[in-house]
Design a protein around this motif. Structure first.
Motif, PDB file in Angstrom:
ATOM      1  N   THR A  37      47.644   8.783 -68.775  1.00  0.00           N
ATOM      2  CA  THR A  37      49.050   9.155 -68.977  1.00  0.00           C
ATOM      3  C   THR A  37      49.505  10.019 -67.801  1.00  0.00           C
ATOM      4  O   THR A  37      50.653  10.432 -67.740  1.00  0.00           O
ATOM      5  N   ALA A  38      48.581  10.296 -66.875  1.00  0.00           N
ATOM      6  CA  ALA A  38      48.922  11.079 -65.682  1.00  0.00           C
ATOM      7  C   ALA A  38      49.515  10.155 -64.612  1.00  0.00           C
ATOM      8  O   ALA A  38      49.573   8.939 -64.803  1.00  0.00           O
ATOM      9  N   ASP A  39      49.979  10.751 -63.518  1.00  0.00           N
ATOM     10  CA  ASP A  39      50.567   9.956 -62.437  1.00  0.00           C
ATOM     11  C   ASP A  39      49.890  10.280 -61.115  1.00  0.00           C
ATOM     12  O   ASP A  39      49.551  11.437 -60.846  1.00  0.00           O
ATOM     13  N   VAL A  40      49.720   9.245 -60.298  1.00  0.00           N
ATOM     14  CA  VAL A  40      49.107   9.420 -58.983  1.00  0.00           C
ATOM     15  C   VAL A  40      50.079   8.863 -57.949  1.00  0.00           C
ATOM     16  O   VAL A  40      50.621   7.762 -58.129  1.00  0.00           O
ATOM     17  N   SER A  41      50.326   9.624 -56.872  1.00  0.00           N
ATOM     18  CA  SER A  41      51.249   9.135 -55.837  1.00  0.00           C
ATOM     19  C   SER A  41      50.573   8.028 -55.024  1.00  0.00           C
ATOM     20  O   SER A  41      49.345   7.903 -55.026  1.00  0.00           O
ATOM     21  N   ALA A  42      51.402   7.263 -54.304  1.00  0.00           N
ATOM     22  CA  ALA A  42      50.855   6.157 -53.496  1.00  0.00           C
ATOM     23  C   ALA A  42      49.924   6.693 -52.408  1.00  0.00           C
ATOM     24  O   ALA A  42      48.890   6.096 -52.110  1.00  0.00           O
ATOM     25  N   CYS A  43      50.308   7.851 -51.811  1.00  0.00           N
ATOM     26  CA  CYS A  43      49.466   8.432 -50.748  1.00  0.00           C
ATOM     27  C   CYS A  43      48.100   8.823 -51.297  1.00  0.00           C
ATOM     28  O   CYS A  43      47.072   8.611 -50.651  1.00  0.00           O
ATOM     29  N   ASN A  44      48.097   9.419 -52.490  1.00  0.00           N
ATOM     30  CA  ASN A  44      46.818   9.819 -53.090  1.00  0.00           C
ATOM     31  C   ASN A  44      46.023   8.613 -53.568  1.00  0.00           C
ATOM     32  O   ASN A  44      44.796   8.608 -53.500  1.00  0.00           O
ATOM     33  N   ALA A  45      46.722   7.598 -54.062  1.00  0.00           N
ATOM     34  CA  ALA A  45      46.026   6.431 -54.632  1.00  0.00           C
ATOM     35  C   ALA A  45      45.110   5.767 -53.611  1.00  0.00           C
ATOM     36  O   ALA A  45      43.985   5.389 -53.932  1.00  0.00           O
ATOM     37  N   ILE A  46      45.609   5.650 -52.359  1.00  0.00           N
ATOM     38  CA  ILE A  46      44.773   4.944 -51.364  1.00  0.00           C
ATOM     39  C   ILE A  46      43.582   5.796 -50.923  1.00  0.00           C
ATOM     40  O   ILE A  46      42.724   5.313 -50.196  1.00  0.00           O
ATOM     41  N   ARG A  47      43.528   7.036 -51.387  1.00  0.00           N
ATOM     42  CA  ARG A  47      42.356   7.869 -51.075  1.00  0.00           C
ATOM     43  C   ARG A  47      41.309   7.790 -52.184  1.00  0.00           C
ATOM     44  O   ARG A  47      40.263   8.413 -52.090  1.00  0.00           O
ATOM     45  N   THR A  48      41.597   7.029 -53.230  1.00  0.00           N
ATOM     46  CA  THR A  48      40.646   6.961 -54.351  1.00  0.00           C
ATOM     47  C   THR A  48      39.743   5.725 -54.220  1.00  0.00           C
ATOM     48  O   THR A  48      40.179   4.688 -53.722  1.00  0.00           O
ATOM     49  N   PRO A  49      38.488   5.836 -54.694  1.00  0.00           N
ATOM     50  CA  PRO A  49      37.616   4.647 -54.673  1.00  0.00           C
ATOM     51  C   PRO A  49      38.150   3.543 -55.583  1.00  0.00           C
ATOM     52  O   PRO A  49      37.920   2.354 -55.332  1.00  0.00           O
ATOM     53  N   GLN A  50      38.892   3.937 -56.637  1.00  0.00           N
ATOM     54  CA  GLN A  50      39.433   2.935 -57.562  1.00  0.00           C
ATOM     55  C   GLN A  50      40.356   1.954 -56.845  1.00  0.00           C
ATOM     56  O   GLN A  50      40.327   0.753 -57.102  1.00  0.00           O
ATOM     57  N   PHE A  51      41.206   2.489 -55.948  1.00  0.00           N
ATOM     58  CA  PHE A  51      42.131   1.615 -55.216  1.00  0.00           C
ATOM     59  C   PHE A  51      41.348   0.596 -54.408  1.00  0.00           C
ATOM     60  O   PHE A  51      41.657  -0.613 -54.421  1.00  0.00           O
ATOM     61  N   TRP A  52      40.300   1.036 -53.717  1.00  0.00           N
ATOM     62  CA  TRP A  52      39.561   0.126 -52.834  1.00  0.00           C
ATOM     63  C   TRP A  52      38.694  -0.846 -53.633  1.00  0.00           C
ATOM     64  O   TRP A  52      38.459  -1.972 -53.194  1.00  0.00           O
ATOM     65  N   CYS A  53      38.212  -0.394 -54.798  1.00  0.00           N
ATOM     66  CA  CYS A  53      37.501  -1.342 -55.677  1.00  0.00           C
ATOM     67  C   CYS A  53      38.452  -2.450 -56.116  1.00  0.00           C
ATOM     68  O   CYS A  53      38.105  -3.632 -56.087  1.00  0.00           O
ATOM     69  N   LEU A  54      39.679  -2.059 -56.487  1.00  0.00           N
ATOM     70  CA  LEU A  54      40.663  -3.070 -56.893  1.00  0.00           C
ATOM     71  C   LEU A  54      41.050  -3.969 -55.721  1.00  0.00           C
ATOM     72  O   LEU A  54      41.304  -5.161 -55.905  1.00  0.00           O
ATOM     73  N   TRP A  55      41.089  -3.395 -54.533  1.00  0.00           N
ATOM     74  CA  TRP A  55      41.405  -4.172 -53.323  1.00  0.00           C
ATOM     75  C   TRP A  55      40.355  -5.279 -53.160  1.00  0.00           C
ATOM     76  O   TRP A  55      40.688  -6.442 -52.910  1.00  0.00           O
ATOM     77  N   ILE A  56      39.084  -4.898 -53.341  1.00  0.00           N
ATOM     78  CA  ILE A  56      37.995  -5.885 -53.220  1.00  0.00           C
ATOM     79  C   ILE A  56      38.105  -6.929 -54.338  1.00  0.00           C
ATOM     80  O   ILE A  56      37.953  -8.129 -54.097  1.00  0.00           O
ATOM     81  N   VAL A  57      38.391  -6.468 -55.555  1.00  0.00           N
ATOM     82  CA  VAL A  57      38.534  -7.380 -56.697  1.00  0.00           C
ATOM     83  C   VAL A  57      39.613  -8.428 -56.398  1.00  0.00           C
ATOM     84  O   VAL A  57      39.392  -9.636 -56.534  1.00  0.00           O
ATOM     85  N   LEU A  58      40.801  -7.962 -55.965  1.00  0.00           N
ATOM     86  CA  LEU A  58      41.911  -8.884 -55.707  1.00  0.00           C
ATOM     87  C   LEU A  58      41.580  -9.817 -54.542  1.00  0.00           C
ATOM     88  O   LEU A  58      41.814 -11.031 -54.617  1.00  0.00           O
TER      89      LEU A  58
END
Lengths: 53, 472
Positions: B240-261
Motif C-alpha cells: 500500500t506504499a508508494d515508490v517513485s520511478a527514480c527509486n524503483a530502478i534502484r531496486t532488485p525487484q525492478f531488474w528481476c521484472l525486467w529480466i522476466v519481461l
C-alpha cells in the motif's frame, strides 16, 4: 466522495450517475467496439484458410 | 534560488483543457468510461504492427530494398521504447489527457509527414515522420492510460490494463485489412500510398480524440464502492506504499521484472516473427504439408491467441496473484516449447496448440506487467516505472528474431531442413524462460527504505512554488 457512482460507502446517486451516462457509455464503447469487431471479423475470414488448407 | 531552479521542470506544465486539474472526474462519472478512452488510443497506435502492409507497395513505388522499407517500423519501435522510458515521468506529472493529446498529435503527424514524403518521393521524410515523430506517439500513447486505469480499478488492475493492452494487439487486426483495402482503392503508386497515409493520419486523429476528450482521473482518495486497500494488501508482494520511478530502478525487484519481461517477450517473438515459414518448414517433409494460405491462417490464429491472452490471463492474475501468473507464463511456456522440440513434425494439432499457448502467454506477459508493478511499487508513478520497464521489450524485439533467424539460416546453410532448422532455437527459448522463471522466484516485497513520503514531497514542491509566487 460518497456520492460517486462507484464510491464507498453506499450512496443513493449511484443509479442516477450510471443512467446519466448510459448514452455516452453506449457511444464510447461502440466507437471502439465496432472497428474492433471489424478487425475480428477479418481475422476469422483468414482463419478459415487454415482449416481449408 | 538554486533550490528553486532544481524544482523547475524542463517542460512547462500544461494549462487549460490539457491540464491534469481539468481532468479530475466529477462525482457522477463512471469508471467504465475510462477503458474506451484507453482503447481509442491503443487500437490506433497498435497499427504499428501492420506496417508490413505498406512494405511491398513502398518498395515498388520508390525502388527500395526490404531492409530500407522496414526502417520506419524499426525506428518507430526504438522510439516507442525510448519515449516510454524517458517520457514516463512527464506523463505522470501532466496527466493522461496531455499524454493522449501528445500521442494523437505525434502519431497522426507521422502519417501526414509520410504522405508528404511519398508524394514528393523523399523517403527520408517517411522514416522521419512515421519512425521518429510517430514513434514518440507510440511510446507516450502506450503508457498514457496505464496509471489512470490502475487508479480507477484498484480492485481489478490486471483486467483494466489487460483491456487497454489487448487494444494494442487489436490495432493491427483493424489496420491490416483496412490499409490493404485502401491501397486497393487508391492504388499502389506514390499517389495512392500518399493518399492512404493522409487518410490514416486524419482518421486516427479523429478516432484518438475521443480518448483525449473522455479520459478522467479519479479524485484524490477515491476508492471503488465496498473495497478497501487492506483487502489486497493482505496478499504477499502487494504494497500500500508508494515508490517513485527514480527509486524503483534502484531496486532488485525492478531488474528481476525486467529480466522476466525480456525473457517472456523474447520467447514469444521467436515464434511470432517466423510463424508462417516455421509451420511450413516443420511439416514440409510430411504427408500433410502446410500451404501458404493455411500458414496465413495460422498467423491469424496466433494473433487471436496473443490478443485473447492479454485480457484473459491478466484478469486471471487478479484472482491468483501476479507471481503465480508469471510462474504459469514462464513454466508452462517452457513446457510447451519442450513439447514442440520433442514432438517435431509428428502432430500438427499438437504443434498448433503449443504455439497458441506460448502466444497467449506472450500477450498475457505484456498485459500483466503494469499490475505487477502496481503491486510492488504502488500507484504513485506506476506509469513512469512501466515506461522504463518497456526497454526490456525493445531488447527482446531485437533478441528474439535475431536468435531464431540466425539459427535457422545457419541450419539451412548446413543442409538441414524441417524441424531441425528450429530445434536449437527452441532449446534456447526454453533456457530463457527458465531464467525468467528464476528471476520471478527472486522477487520479494520492496524494502521500505525505497518507499516515498508523498506528504513530505508535496510540501517540498509547494515551498519553492510559494517562493516563486512571492517573487512575482
Amino acid at each position: 466522495m460518497p456520492d460517486h457512482p462507484d464510491a464507498s460507502p453506499p450512496d443513493t446517486t449511484a443509479a442516477t450517475g450510471t443512467t446519466r451516462h448510459t448514452p455516452l457509455m453506449v457511444l464510447t464503447w461502440a466507437w471502439v467496439g465496432l472497428p474492433f469487431a471489424y478487425g475480428v471479423y477479418e481475422l476469422f475470414q483468414k482463419l478459415t484458410q487454415l482449416f481449408a488448407g | 534560488m538554486a533550490g528553486e531552479e532544481r524544482h523547475r521542470p524542463i517542460f512547462p506544465t500544461p494549462h487549460g483543457f490539457l491540464s491534469r486539474s481539468r481532468t479530475v472526474a466529477p462525482p457522477t462519472w463512471s469508471r467504465w468510461l475510462i477503458p474506451p478512452a484507453a482503447l481509442s488510443v491503443h487500437l490506433a497506435i497498435g497499427q504499428a504492427y501492420a506496417w508490413s502492409v505498406f512494405k511491398p507497395p513502398l518498395e515498388s513505388a520508390l525502388g527500395l530494398t526490404g531492409t530500407q522499407s522496414a526502417l520506419p517500423f524499426q525506428l518507430g519501435i526504438v522510439m516507442l521504447g525510448l519515449s516510454a522510458a524517458f517520457g514516463g515521468t512527464l506523463v505522470e506529472r501532466n496527466g493522461p489527457r496531455w499524454a493522449m493529446f501528445v500521442s494523437m498529435t505525434c502519431f497522426s503527424s507521422g502519417f501526414l509527414l509520410s504522405a508528404l514524403g511519398v508524394a514528393t518521393r523523399q523517403y527520408w521524410l517517411v522514416v522521419l515522420g512515421y519512425g521518429l515523430v510517430g514513434g514518440i506517439g507510440l511510446g507516450i500513447g502506450y503508457i498514457s492510460p496505464v496509471s489512470t486505469l490502475i487508479k480507477w480499478f484498484p480492485d481489478r488492475p490486471g483486467m483494466a490494463t489487460g483491456i487497454a493492452i489487448m487494444g494494442f494487439g487489436g490495432g493491427a487486426l483493424i489496420a491490416s485489412p483496412w490499409s490493404t483495402q485502401m491501397l486497393e482503392a487508391f492504388g499502389t503508386g506514390t499517389g495512392g500510398i500518399a493518399t492512404t497515409f493522409l487518410v490514416h493520419g486524419l482518421v486516427y486523429a479523429v478516432f484518438m480524440s475521443m480518448g483525449v476528450l473522455l479520459v478522467r482521473v479519479p479524485p484524490d482518495g477515491w476508492l471503488p464502492r465496498g473495497w478497501t486497500p487492506a483487502k489486497v494488501a493482505a496478499r504477499p508482494l502487494v504494497t500500500t506504499a508508494d515508490v517513485s520511478a527514480c527509486n524503483a530502478i534502484r531496486t532488485p525487484q525492478f531488474w528481476c521484472l525486467w529480466i522476466v519481461l525480456c525473457c517472456n517477450v523474447t520467447a514469444g517473438i521467436g515464434i511470432l516473427e517466423k510463424a508462417a515459414p516455421m509451420i511450413r518448414d516443420f511439416f514440409s517433409g510430411t504427408a500433410t504439408p502446410v500451404a501458404v494460405g493455411a500458414a496465413a491462417g495460422f498467423v491469424a490464429l496466433l494473433s487471436l491467441a496473443n490478443m485473447t491472452g492479454r485480457i484473459v490471463w491478466s484478469s486471471t492474475s487478479d484472482l491468483i496473484g501476479r507471481k503465480n501468473m508469471y510462474r504459469v507464463y514462464l513454466g508452462a511456456g517452457a513446457l510447451f516449447y519442450l513439447v514442440i522440440a520433442l514432438a517435431g513434425n509428428t502432430s500438427k494439432p499438437l504443434f498448433i496448440i503449443c504455439a497458441l499457448g506460448i502466444l497467449s502467454f506472450y500477450g498475457g506477459g505484456f498485459a500483466t506487467i503494469p499490475a505487477y508493478l502496481k503491486d510492488l511499487f504502488g500507484t504513485y508513478q506506476v506509469g513512469a516505472i512501466h515506461g522504463r520497464l518497456l526497454t526490456a521489450w525493445s531488447t527482446a524485439g531485437i533478441l528474439g528474431p535475431l536468435i531464431v533467424n540466425a539459427i535457422a539460416d545457419a541450419q539451412k546453410a548446413a543442409g538441414r531442413s524441417g524441424p531441425a532448422l528450429y530445434t536449437t532455437s527452441l532449446y534456447i527459448m526454453i533456457g530463457l524462460l527458465v531464467v525468467g522463471f528464476l528471476a520471478n522466484e527472486l522477487i520479494r516485497p520492496v524494502h521500505p527504505v525505497h518507499h516515498a513520503d508523498l506528504a513530505a514531497e508535496a510540501a517540498t514542491r509547494q515551498k519553492p512554488m510559494a517562493t516563486r509566487q512571492g517573487d512575482a
